[in-house]
Structures are given as structure tokens and as C-alpha cells.
Design a protein around this motif. Structure first.
Motif, PDB file in Angstrom:
ATOM      1  N   CYS A 124      -3.274 -11.484   8.428  1.00 12.06           N
ATOM      2  CA  CYS A 124      -2.273 -11.018   7.466  1.00 12.06           C
ATOM      3  C   CYS A 124      -2.772 -11.235   6.042  1.00 12.06           C
ATOM      4  N   TRP A 125      -3.219 -12.454   5.752  1.00 11.22           N
ATOM      5  CA  TRP A 125      -3.711 -12.762   4.404  1.00 11.22           C
ATOM      6  C   TRP A 125      -4.920 -11.899   4.059  1.00 11.22           C
ATOM      7  N   THR A 126      -5.849 -11.773   4.999  1.00 12.98           N
ATOM      8  CA  THR A 126      -7.064 -10.991   4.745  1.00 12.98           C
ATOM      9  C   THR A 126      -6.728  -9.538   4.467  1.00 12.98           C
ATOM     10  N   ARG A 127      -5.851  -8.975   5.276  1.00 10.60           N
ATOM     11  CA  ARG A 127      -5.456  -7.581   5.074  1.00 10.60           C
ATOM     12  C   ARG A 127      -4.691  -7.407   3.764  1.00 10.60           C
ATOM     13  N   ALA A 128      -3.902  -8.413   3.410  1.00  9.80           N
ATOM     14  CA  ALA A 128      -3.167  -8.345   2.140  1.00  9.80           C
ATOM     15  C   ALA A 128      -4.144  -8.294   0.966  1.00  9.80           C
ATOM     16  N   VAL A 129      -5.171  -9.127   1.007  1.00  3.01           N
ATOM     17  CA  VAL A 129      -6.176  -9.144  -0.054  1.00  3.01           C
ATOM     18  C   VAL A 129      -6.897  -7.799  -0.116  1.00  3.01           C
ATOM     19  N   LEU A 130      -7.224  -7.243   1.045  1.00  2.00           N
ATOM     20  CA  LEU A 130      -7.962  -5.977   1.096  1.00  2.00           C
ATOM     21  C   LEU A 130      -7.091  -4.774   0.766  1.00  2.00           C
ATOM     22  N   GLY A 131      -5.772  -4.950   0.792  1.00  2.00           N
ATOM     23  CA  GLY A 131      -4.876  -3.859   0.444  1.00  2.00           C
ATOM     24  C   GLY A 131      -4.307  -3.093   1.612  1.00  2.00           C
ATOM     25  N   SER A 132      -4.558  -3.540   2.842  1.00  2.00           N
ATOM     26  CA  SER A 132      -3.972  -2.902   4.036  1.00  2.00           C
ATOM     27  C   SER A 132      -2.584  -3.512   4.250  1.00  2.00           C
ATOM     28  N   LEU A 133      -1.660  -3.145   3.381  1.00  2.00           N
ATOM     29  CA  LEU A 133      -0.410  -3.898   3.254  1.00  2.00           C
ATOM     30  C   LEU A 133       0.531  -3.720   4.442  1.00  2.00           C
ATOM     31  N   GLN A 134       0.642  -2.501   4.978  1.00  2.30           N
ATOM     32  CA  GLN A 134       1.545  -2.304   6.101  1.00  2.30           C
ATOM     33  C   GLN A 134       1.053  -3.048   7.346  1.00  2.30           C
ATOM     34  N   ALA A 135      -0.241  -2.959   7.596  1.00  4.05           N
ATOM     35  CA  ALA A 135      -0.821  -3.691   8.731  1.00  4.05           C
ATOM     36  C   ALA A 135      -0.683  -5.190   8.521  1.00  4.05           C
ATOM     37  N   ALA A 136      -0.835  -5.634   7.270  1.00  2.00           N
ATOM     38  CA  ALA A 136      -0.675  -7.054   6.955  1.00  2.00           C
ATOM     39  C   ALA A 136       0.754  -7.512   7.231  1.00  2.00           C
ATOM     40  N   LEU A 137       1.731  -6.678   6.868  1.00  2.00           N
ATOM     41  CA  LEU A 137       3.128  -7.015   7.126  1.00  2.00           C
ATOM     42  C   LEU A 137       3.374  -7.261   8.613  1.00  2.00           C
TER      43      LEU A 137
END
Length: 287
Positions: A180-193
Motif C-alpha cells: 500500500c505504502w509503495t504503491r502510494a509513493v509510486l502514484g498507483s493510488l486506487q490499487a494502494a487503497l
């Protein structure tokens, strides 16, 4: 004379029986101690880490363990040392385990985890690569590898390692929270959610997952939700610098300048370079 001789023989037999009984009792007691040490070393029940260390040490020093059993004992003792924060002692035990059983993947993974906690990320990656080479289906080793890449700010490799860990062990909440954190940093926000929500379903009091959720909402410009998420993280871990700084940014962007200054100042007191970290995450106070 006959009576005396007979008496000597009877007494001799009685003495022999007494000696045999004592020996049997001693052997039974020794066997009981041996089994008890194995039980302690394996951490059965709610055994304390100190008791685990003592049990493993007694088993190792007994001289009765075979090579494979000794490798497991050193690995178990290393885990107990690591749980107490004694990482140098843990590393020494994991290395002994590896020397005894070079194809045993667990101590390589645990060695990597210990180096990761010490902040020696390259050594951590080397050990984790060895663990994965020995066991390509080792989800925990992939998760630790992702954690090491994350610490090195190599988010793309961290994401790939988390993907593999999630494929192998989809129910591991730490993987969901880390990805979640990694995807949030990379900008994959929906997948991170989706990852954060999955992690919080399993562990609602995971401060890191609430913190990650805050970063996602901050990057989505949902500042009220971000403030709530960061506040949830801080209720669990009041000294979490990223949550303080993130909440400060969310308050600033939401018009609360005084509240923002207090949070950002508190975050910088805990972690001086936290602003640079958020800039790397793609979030700046001036945005």
C-alpha cells in the motif's frame, strides 16, 4: 556362615537394584530436561524470549543434537535474540545455523531481516537473495526484500518484490500494508487503497496502514480524509513522524495554518529530514 553369605548376596542385590533405580531416575530426568529444552527452544505456548534463549542454549550445549537439529536451535535462538533487539547476537546465531546447514533457507531470511533492522540494507539484500535462491516460494523473504528496497528508496523494485510476496502469501497483512505504502509513493493510488483496506480489515490498529491511507488521500487532495487517517495512525503511535508531517501538510492545504505548523514542527523534531522524504513521495508544502 551360610546366613552371613546369604545376607551379603541379598544386600548386594539390593544395592545393585538401588543403583539401577537411581541411574534410571537420572536418565529419565535427563531425558525430561532434554525434551523440555527442545520445547522451550521451539517456543511452544507463550514461552518468553529469554526462556527460549535459555532452552536453545541448553540444547546446544548438551552435545546431543544432530547437525540439522543444531541448525534449527541456532536459528530459533537467533529469532529470540532479534525479538529482544539484540541484533548482533541474532546475526551470530543465524550465521552459525547457515554454517551447519547451508541449504536451510530460514536462517538466510532471518539474517536478512536482522540486517534490515540494523539499517544494513545491502547485507540484508544479499542474505535475502540467498534465501530466495534456496526457496523461490518463500513469501516472507520476498516481503523482507521489498522492505529493504523500500529503505533504499528503490520503490519500483520494492513494488515487484511485494507483488511476488502477495502472490505467494496473499493473506499476509504486512505485505498488503507495505505494498500500500509503495504503491502510494509510486502514484498507483486506487490499487494502494485496496491494499490498505485489506491490511486494516485484518489489523485495524496497524498505524502504518492508517499512515499509508493518509498519504493516499493527501495525494488525492482529499484533505479531510487524510487528516482523519493520519490522526488514526497517531492515536496508535503518537511519535510516528510521517503521520505528523502528513497531517501537517493536509491541515495546511485545508487552511489550518496554526495546526499545520504544530504538526510539522513536531515531526521535524522526531525526524529532521522528513520534509525531504515527502518531497520524494511527490508531496510538498507548496503544492
Amino acid at each position: 556362615m551360610e546366613i552371613r553369605a546369604t545376607r551379603r548376596i541379598v544386600n548386594g542385590v539390593a544395592l545393585a537394584l538401588l543403583m539401577l533405580g537411581s541411574l534410571a531416575a537420572a536418565q529419565t530426568a535427563k531425558k525430561g530436561d532434554y525434551l523440555k529444552n527442545i520445547e522451550l527452544c521451539n517456543g511452544s505456548g507463550r514461552t518468553s524470549f529469554t526462556a527460549r534463549i535459555d532452552g536453545c542454549t541448553a540444547f546446544i550445549e548438551s552435545g546431543e543434537g544432530k547437525t540439522t537439529a543444531l541448525a534449527v536451535a541456532y536459528n530459533n535462538r537467533g529469532n529470540a535474540h532479534a525479538a529482544q533487539g539484540a541484533y548482533d547476537q541474532a546475526i551470530a546465531d543465524f550465521e552459525r545455523s547457515i554454517k551447519l546447514a547451508p541449504t536451510y533457507a530460514k536462517p538466510f531470511n532471518n539474517l536478512g531481516a536482522a540486517y534490515l533492522r540494523k539499517g544494513e540494507y545491502d547485507l540484508a539484500l544479499k542474505a535475502l537473495d540467498d534465501a530466495i535462491r534456496l526457496n523461490p516460494s518463500y513469501g516472507g523473504a520476498f516481503a523482507n526484500r521489498a522492505g529493504a528496497y523500500l529503505k533504499k528508496n528503490d520503490y519500483d523494485r520494492a513494488a515487484r518484490a511485494y507483488d511476488e510476496a502477495a502472490r505467494l502469501e496473499p493473506n499476509r497483512s504486512a505485505v498488503s500494508a507495505g505494498r500500500c505504502w509503495t504503491r502510494a509513493v509510486l502514484g498507483s493510488l486506487q490499487a494502494a487503497l485496496e491494499d490498505c483496506r485489506r491490511a486494516l480489515q485484518q489489523f485495524p490498529d496497524d498505524a502504518a496502514a492508517h499512515d499509508s491511507l493518509g498519504l493516499i488521500h493527501l495525494k488525492m487532495d482529499q484533505f479531510g480524509a487524510a487528516i482523519d487517517d493520519f490522526s488514526s495512525a497517531l492515536r496508535i503511535d503518537p511519535k510516528l513522524a510521517s503521520a505528523l508531517y502528513g497531517r501537517g501538510l493536509a491541515k495546511l492545504k485545508n487552511g489550518d495554518v496554526a495546526g499545520s505548523d504544530a504538526d510539522i514542527s513536531a515531526a521535524k523534531t522526531i525526524q529532521a529530514g522528513i520534509g525531504d522524504d515527502f518531497a520524494r513521495y511527490g508531496v510538498r508544502a507548496s503544492n
